[in-house]
Write a protein that holds these residues in place. Structure first.
Motif, PDB file in Angstrom:
ATOM      1  N   LEU A 194       0.812  -1.222   0.000  1.00 38.63           N
ATOM      2  CA  LEU A 194       0.000   0.000   0.000  1.00 38.63           C
ATOM      3  C   LEU A 194       0.848   1.276   0.000  1.00 38.63           C
ATOM      4  N   PRO A 195       1.781   1.460   0.951  1.00 37.59           N
ATOM      5  CA  PRO A 195       2.484   2.752   0.979  1.00 37.59           C
ATOM      6  C   PRO A 195       3.542   2.938  -0.101  1.00 37.59           C
ATOM      7  N   LEU A 196       4.153   1.846  -0.580  1.00 38.33           N
ATOM      8  CA  LEU A 196       5.300   1.976  -1.480  1.00 38.33           C
ATOM      9  C   LEU A 196       4.990   1.625  -2.930  1.00 38.33           C
ATOM     10  N   ILE A 197       3.942   0.847  -3.156  1.00 40.10           N
ATOM     11  CA  ILE A 197       3.586   0.462  -4.529  1.00 40.10           C
ATOM     12  C   ILE A 197       2.295   1.137  -4.965  1.00 40.10           C
ATOM     13  N   VAL A 198       1.234   0.969  -4.182  1.00 43.37           N
ATOM     14  CA  VAL A 198      -0.058   1.556  -4.547  1.00 43.37           C
ATOM     15  C   VAL A 198      -0.050   3.061  -4.332  1.00 43.37           C
ATOM     16  N   ARG A 199       0.469   3.502  -3.178  1.00 36.27           N
ATOM     17  CA  ARG A 199       0.581   4.923  -2.829  1.00 36.27           C
ATOM     18  C   ARG A 199      -0.757   5.654  -2.994  1.00 36.27           C
ATOM     19  N   PRO A 200      -1.754   5.285  -2.173  1.00 37.11           N
ATOM     20  CA  PRO A 200      -3.097   5.869  -2.312  1.00 37.11           C
ATOM     21  C   PRO A 200      -3.132   7.387  -2.175  1.00 37.11           C
ATOM     22  N   PRO A 210      -5.624   8.632  -5.300  1.00 37.74           N
ATOM     23  CA  PRO A 210      -6.816   8.535  -4.433  1.00 37.74           C
ATOM     24  C   PRO A 210      -7.875   7.597  -4.973  1.00 37.74           C
ATOM     25  N   GLU A 211      -7.868   7.367  -6.285  1.00 34.88           N
ATOM     26  CA  GLU A 211      -8.852   6.445  -6.855  1.00 34.88           C
ATOM     27  C   GLU A 211      -8.632   5.010  -6.385  1.00 34.88           C
ATOM     28  N   LEU A 212      -7.443   4.726  -5.828  1.00 43.85           N
ATOM     29  CA  LEU A 212      -7.136   3.381  -5.330  1.00 43.85           C
ATOM     30  C   LEU A 212      -7.220   3.304  -3.808  1.00 43.85           C
ATOM     31  N   ALA A 213      -7.732   4.334  -3.164  1.00 41.15           N
ATOM     32  CA  ALA A 213      -7.781   4.363  -1.704  1.00 41.15           C
ATOM     33  C   ALA A 213      -9.026   3.697  -1.141  1.00 41.15           C
ATOM     34  N   ALA A 214     -10.025   3.435  -1.991  1.00 43.46           N
ATOM     35  CA  ALA A 214     -11.289   2.866  -1.496  1.00 43.46           C
ATOM     36  C   ALA A 214     -11.153   1.374  -1.221  1.00 43.46           C
ATOM     37  N   ASP A 215     -12.024   0.873  -0.353  1.00 42.72           N
ATOM     38  CA  ASP A 215     -12.020  -0.554  -0.040  1.00 42.72           C
ATOM     39  C   ASP A 215     -12.534  -1.397  -1.209  1.00 42.72           C
ATOM     40  N   PHE A 216     -13.411  -0.826  -2.025  1.00 40.89           N
ATOM     41  CA  PHE A 216     -13.939  -1.517  -3.198  1.00 40.89           C
ATOM     42  C   PHE A 216     -13.599  -0.708  -4.441  1.00 40.89           C
ATOM     43  N   LEU A 217     -13.154  -1.396  -5.479  1.00 40.53           N
ATOM     44  CA  LEU A 217     -12.674  -0.740  -6.698  1.00 40.53           C
ATOM     45  C   LEU A 217     -13.495  -1.163  -7.902  1.00 40.53           C
ATOM     46  N   GLY A 268      -8.009  -2.871 -12.389  1.00 35.29           N
ATOM     47  CA  GLY A 268      -6.990  -3.171 -13.400  1.00 35.29           C
ATOM     48  C   GLY A 268      -5.722  -2.376 -13.171  1.00 35.29           C
ATOM     49  N   GLN A 269      -5.876  -1.114 -12.781  1.00 37.48           N
ATOM     50  CA  GLN A 269      -4.704  -0.285 -12.489  1.00 37.48           C
ATOM     51  C   GLN A 269      -3.929  -0.849 -11.314  1.00 37.48           C
TER      52      GLN A 269
END
Length: 462
Positions: free
Chosen positions: A49-55, A59-66, A72-73
């Motif tokens: 989460l902190p080093l690869i996704v980096r929400p 911010p579009e990847l910060a939600a619990d459901f995508l 895909g991202q």
């Protein structure tokens, strides 16, 4: 098989997307993965989460459901990091080997080294020539950063007989000073009923459609010191505050009818730690020092000991009122946890209960094991599955224990929870952590069974 989940308007749990992408990376990440092949909880929390996704940047990847595009991202981000993750796992193995050679025992290696290993993998790739010296430098640097904030330093500090005598006297005074007068117990017990009603309102806001931070309930509970009231209630023989005889008022925070005055203590073991409110000063600080990734941010050991002496005598073993109120919210949530779907909990359900219970029941990867744990057939492994069934029947015990540890860690660092949204992040995170731990235990129990025993334990359709 990787966990699956029922789609909601084609939205998928972020955790599931990460899990599936991780499993698709192939071998080489074993030291970052659990026995079933999924990423470890700390791998997700400290690396993915902190080093690869980096929400924060996405911010579009910060939600619990995508949604499909976001899923895909996220999948692409994890898979594109596959080579670095393999190198990270190799560095972690090398750092653990170096740590053992240097005799370093303080702290959890995953907390201490995971992010450093990812940095090493990013800068140097897989360990090569000179890697041993670099690993030694990292281990020594991390150890030095603790500034003497180690379990060994704690042992040395509490070995002083004069200091132990002073601490024991201070505990006696502090314990008596915080306990309510006899004529105040009845009034405070009534106030707890109001606190639990307000907690239900707050949890309804947490699971509802509106933002939780707009609810004024949490702030009013903190201002009225409902957390301290609840803590003082646990110092009495009060029962039935949850609406029935079971669960107990303390929800497993103590194994005694009421918590006793803390002792100074001389040692601790992660395998035999008692309930949170039954721990000695040594055991409380042992957990803090063992689990801290950044020990340099902690007070010095003498300061830790001095402050913990007072904290351990305070209601719920916490100083900060926002954290004590979060315990009240957590207790109200915990008694309504129903992962087996056995019926309406005595305390009723809020929107937060529905959200957490629904997520737990979507654990399709352990659905078969759940059927086994509640089957009337004999337990094929002699007790492990029955113990896991009990965990599911009384999930509040594991939940409250983990919640208290997290809040205690925040209290030691002077990190209050300023609003309901922040409190809900902790409450929901603890629920996810307990759920994932149980999933791992079930999988381990199933792997230990012969195939015939697993089949025999399966309930058959009529």
């Amino acid at each position: 098989m990787p966990p699956t989940s029922r789609p909601t308007d084609e939205r998928r749990p972020r955790a599931q997307v990460i899990d599936l992408a991780w499993r698709g990376l192939g071998p080489g990440r074993e030291s970052l993965s659990g026995p079933g092949g999924a990423p470890l909880t700390r791998t997700v929390k400290l690396i993915v989460l902190p080093l690869i996704v980096r929400p924060a940047l996405r911010p579009e990847l910060a939600a619990d459901f995508l949604g499909p595009d976001e899923a895909g991202q996220l999948d692409s981000l994890v898979r594109e990091s596959g080579t670095r993750l393999v190198a990270t796992a190799q560095w972690f193995t090398l750092l653990k080997k170096t740590r053992r050679a240097l005799g370093v025992v303080a702290g959890n290696p995953q907390d201490l080294y995971f992010q450093r290993c990812f940095e090493l993998a990013t800068e140097h790739g897989a360990p090569a020539a000179g890697a041993d010296a670099l690993a030694r430098a990292v281990v020594e640097d991390v150890a030095d950063a603790g500034g003497g904030r180690t379990v060994e330093a704690l042992k040395d500090c509490l070995a002083d007989a004069a200091l132990r005598a002073r601490l024991d006297a201070k505990l006696a005074v502090g314990w008596e000073g915080h306990r309510p007068a006899t004529d105040a117990v009845e009034a405070e017990t009534g106030a707890v009923t109001l606190a639990l009603a307000l907690a239900a309102d707050a949890l309804e806001a947490c699971g509802g459609p509106g933002p939780a931070e707009h609810s004024p309930t949490y702030a009013s509970m903190v201002e009225a010191e409902h957390g301290a009231l609840f803590g003082r209630t646990l110092w009495t023989h009060t029962s039935g505050i949850w609406g029935g005889a079971d669960p107990p008022a303390h929800l497993g925070l103590t194994a005694r009818p009421v918590p006793a005055r803390p002792e100074v203590g001389r040692g601790a073991s992660t395998a035999t730690l008692p309930a949170p409110l039954d721990r000695t000063l040594f055991e409380r600080l042992f957990v803090v020092l063992q689990s801290s990734a950044r020990r340099e941010e902690l007070p010095t050991v003498p300061e830790l000991v001095d402050r913990e002496t007072g904290r351990s005598c305070a209601p719920l073993g916490l100083y900060d009122e926002s954290l004590r109120v979060t315990v009240v919210l957590g207790g109200r949530l915990a008694v309504g946890l129903d992962p087996l779907g056995t019926g309406e909990p005595a305390a009723g359900r809020t929107a937060a209960h529905r959200a957490v219970n629904s997520r737990w029941r979507r654990e399709a990867s352990v659905l078969r094991a759940r059927r086994m744990t509640v089957s009337p057939r004999p337990d094929p492994d002699g007790g492990a599955l029955d113990a896991l069934a009990q965990d599911l029947r009384t999930p509040w015990a594991a939940y409250m224990r983990r919640l208290w540890v997290r809040l205690h860690g925040r209290d030691v660092r002077d990190a209050p929870l300023d609003d309901l949204a922040s409190a809900w992040t902790v409450l929901d995170g603890v629920a996810r952590s307990v759920m994932m731990d149980h999933r791992a235990k079930v999988r381990a129990a199933l792997r230990a069974l012969p195939t015939t025993a697993v089949e025999a334990a399966e309930p058959r359709s009529a």
